[in-house]
Each structure stands twice: as structure tokens, then as C-alpha cells.
Design a protein around this motif. Structure first.
Motif, PDB file in Angstrom:
ATOM      1  N   VAL A 240       5.683  16.507 -31.606  1.00 62.09           N
ATOM      2  CA  VAL A 240       5.812  18.026 -31.047  1.00 62.09           C
ATOM      3  C   VAL A 240       5.999  18.849 -32.133  1.00 62.09           C
ATOM      4  O   VAL A 240       6.511  18.586 -32.909  1.00 62.09           O
ATOM      5  N   MET A 241       5.271  20.067 -32.115  1.00 58.48           N
ATOM      6  CA  MET A 241       5.598  21.027 -32.888  1.00 58.48           C
ATOM      7  C   MET A 241       6.284  22.124 -32.230  1.00 58.48           C
ATOM      8  O   MET A 241       6.047  22.511 -31.351  1.00 58.48           O
ATOM      9  N   MET A 242       7.502  22.535 -32.930  1.00 56.84           N
ATOM     10  CA  MET A 242       8.296  23.531 -32.232  1.00 56.84           C
ATOM     11  C   MET A 242       8.542  24.873 -33.398  1.00 56.84           C
ATOM     12  O   MET A 242       8.444  24.646 -34.586  1.00 56.84           O
ATOM     13  N   GLU A 243       8.193  25.972 -32.859  1.00 55.52           N
ATOM     14  CA  GLU A 243       8.246  27.365 -33.377  1.00 55.52           C
ATOM     15  C   GLU A 243       9.484  28.271 -33.161  1.00 55.52           C
ATOM     16  O   GLU A 243       9.959  28.079 -32.061  1.00 55.52           O
ATOM     17  N   SER A 244       9.749  29.047 -34.144  1.00 56.42           N
ATOM     18  CA  SER A 244      10.778  29.977 -33.981  1.00 56.42           C
ATOM     19  C   SER A 244      12.186  29.534 -33.774  1.00 56.42           C
ATOM     20  O   SER A 244      12.934  29.799 -33.014  1.00 56.42           O
TER      21      SER A 244
END
Length: 276
Positions: A240-244
Motif C-alpha cells: 500500500v502507498m500512504m500519503e500525507s
């Protein structure tokens, strides 16, 4: 003179800290080596032949337009996170290559052990989730499948007393739960690897327009079998990519070994902006 301004803003990025630590660990006798992967039990991925086609590196490469991620050298060692100023974090399901894929669950947990699931085995590449870290420790979660429609409309939930510091977890078909904090796993085994954007690499995630992998974006890649038992340690099982978001602690395990107080001080410098 403000001597802090003599140091480049990104001098102590995850990559820089890892490089410095690896150099100094030789002087201290300590170890800060990145995790090496095993040979995947999966075969014939992405149109390729054999287990290498299913490797984490091959999947990274398949979603990279320019630049790149080195699955071994670019590991950060981060385990614990918090939100950035907006309080809104978005996750995008990148891929999963696992026999347990239909049953795996991915989410966040807090210091008290409470969990919020973000993705499950029913999710497909490109599905997304938005997590809002609100005042008073509340957290809202909105999930959205890539293809909109009446059956898979966005789903919203609210959670009380969760807070805004968290790690990531994966629960597999057997009910075993693994954590981004290695110390929480049986035997202290590392079950997740984390990568931070470098503001240069351009990636194209499933169903998304190509864009820069920025330094407030992180990739979390899990191994869904206990690494102290029978496991291929390929870490491609749910990614998974998570941002902020941003790290809430210094890298572990042992990423700062050998830096001592000086390393901790420099890390604190990076986390604060000078007001003078």
C-alpha cells in the motif's frame, strides 16, 4: 548566525540517515543492514516467468515511469507514524501477490492496540481509503473502490479515542497479526518494509495518472507469513502507498546505531524549523 541553516533541508532524509548509519556501524561494531528478501514462492507475475517476476522489485519497476526504488537499499526502517497538518491521509492499494490475498486485512493500530482496518482481501489494485485524524482523538475512515457504482459506493465510519500516532498491521487467513513495529512481532521478526518518496521518482499506480513519489508518501510492504517459521520473505503479499503522513519516531531497527546523541540531535533538528 543560525548554524542550522548550514545544513541542507533534506540532509537527514531516510536515505541519508541509513547511509550514515551503515558507515558508522562499522566503527561501532553494530549492525544496521537492510533486510534481504527470499525467493518468492509465487511464479509467473506481470507476464514474466519464474519467481523473480513476482519479486517486490519487479512490481516496483512495473509501476515506475522514471527514477526508481531499490527494494533493498531504499528501506527506511520507519515503524511508527503520525499525520501531517491537514490531518487527512490517503492510502492506495498498489498490489498483492499471496495465496492468502483474499483473506488478508491491512490497517493501522495505535499504542493501546486498537485497530482500524483500511483494506481487505476483497480490494483490488487502485482502491483507496481516506483517513481523517480529527481533534479529540477521533478518526474517520472513508473507503472507495476504484470503479464507482451503486454496489461499491464510498463507505464512511467514525472511530473514537484512537489518536494520531499509529503503525501498520496485517492479519492473515490464520488470524496471525503482524506489525510494522518489529518488537511487537513474535521473536522480534521484521514483517514489513517501508519506503519513502524521494521527490524525484515518477510512479504510475493502478488507475492513477503518473506523478512524483514525494517525501510525504510512503510504501508499506508486508510479508503475510511468520518469518520465524515457513515463509518466503518476499514482502509482496500486500503493498500500500500512504500519503500525507510522516514518521513519528526515529528509524528502527538499529538504523541510528552508532550515531548516539549526535544522531538524535540532528534528527530533532530536521523535525523542527528554525524560527530565528
Amino acid at each position: 548566525m543560525n548554524y542550522l541553516n548550514l545544513f541542507p533541508q533534506r540532509l537527514f532524509s531516510a536515505t541519508a540517515l541509513t547511509a550514515i548509519t551503515l558507515g558508522l556501524s562499522g566503527l561501532t561494531g553494530g549492525s544496521a543492514q537492510a533486510l534481504d528478501f527470499g525467493t518468492s514462492w509465487d511464479t509467473n507475475c506481470l507476464g514474466g516467468v519464474g519467481p523473480e517476476s513476482c519479486s517486490l522489485q519487479n512490481h516496483f519497476d512495473s509501476q515506475t515511469v522514471s527514477g526508481g526504488i531499490d527494494a533493498v537499499a531504499d528501506q527506511t526502517g520507519y515503524e511508527w507514524f503520525t499525520n501531517t497538518a491537514t490531518g487527512n491521509a490517503t492510502g492506495t492499494f498498489m498490489f498483492e501477490v499471496a495465496g492468502f490475498a483474499p483473506h488478508n486485512e491491512f490497517g493501522i493500530y495505535n499504542k493501546s492496540g486498537s485497530k482500524i482496518d483500511l483494506f481487505g482481501g476483497i480490494n483490488d489494485a487502485g482502491d483507496s481509503v481516506t483517513v481523517n485524524f480529527l481533534s479529540g482523538g477521533k478518526v474517520s475512515r472513508t473507503t472507495q473502490q476504484l470503479e464507482p457504482g451503486p454496489i461499491n459506493a464510498p463507505v464512511w465510519n467514525m472511530f473514537e479515542d484512537f489518536g494520531n500516532e499509529f503503525g501498520f498491521y496485517l492479519t492473515n487467513k490464520n488470524g496471525e497479526t503482524f506489525y510494522s513495529q518489529s518488537s511487537k512481532n513474535d521473536g522480534g521478526y521484521q514483517q514489513a518494509v517501508v519506503y519513502q518518496g524521494d521527490d524525484e521518482t515518477v510512479m504510475e499506480l493502478p488507475g492513477r495518472a503518473a506523478g512524483t513519489f514525494t517525501d510525504n508518501e510512503f510504501i508499506i510492504a508486508f510479508e503475510d507469513l511468520f518469518r520465524g517459521g515457513s515463509s518466503d520473505s518476499d514482502f509482496n503479499d500486500l503493498v500500500v502507498m500512504m500519503e500525507s503522513i510522516e514518521p513519528a519516531d526515529v528509524p528502527e531497527p538499529s538504523m541510528l546505531l552508532g550515531l548516539g546523541v549526535l544522531g538524535a540531535s540532528f534528527w530533532s533538528v530536521r523535525r523542527r524549523r528554525s524560527r530565528s
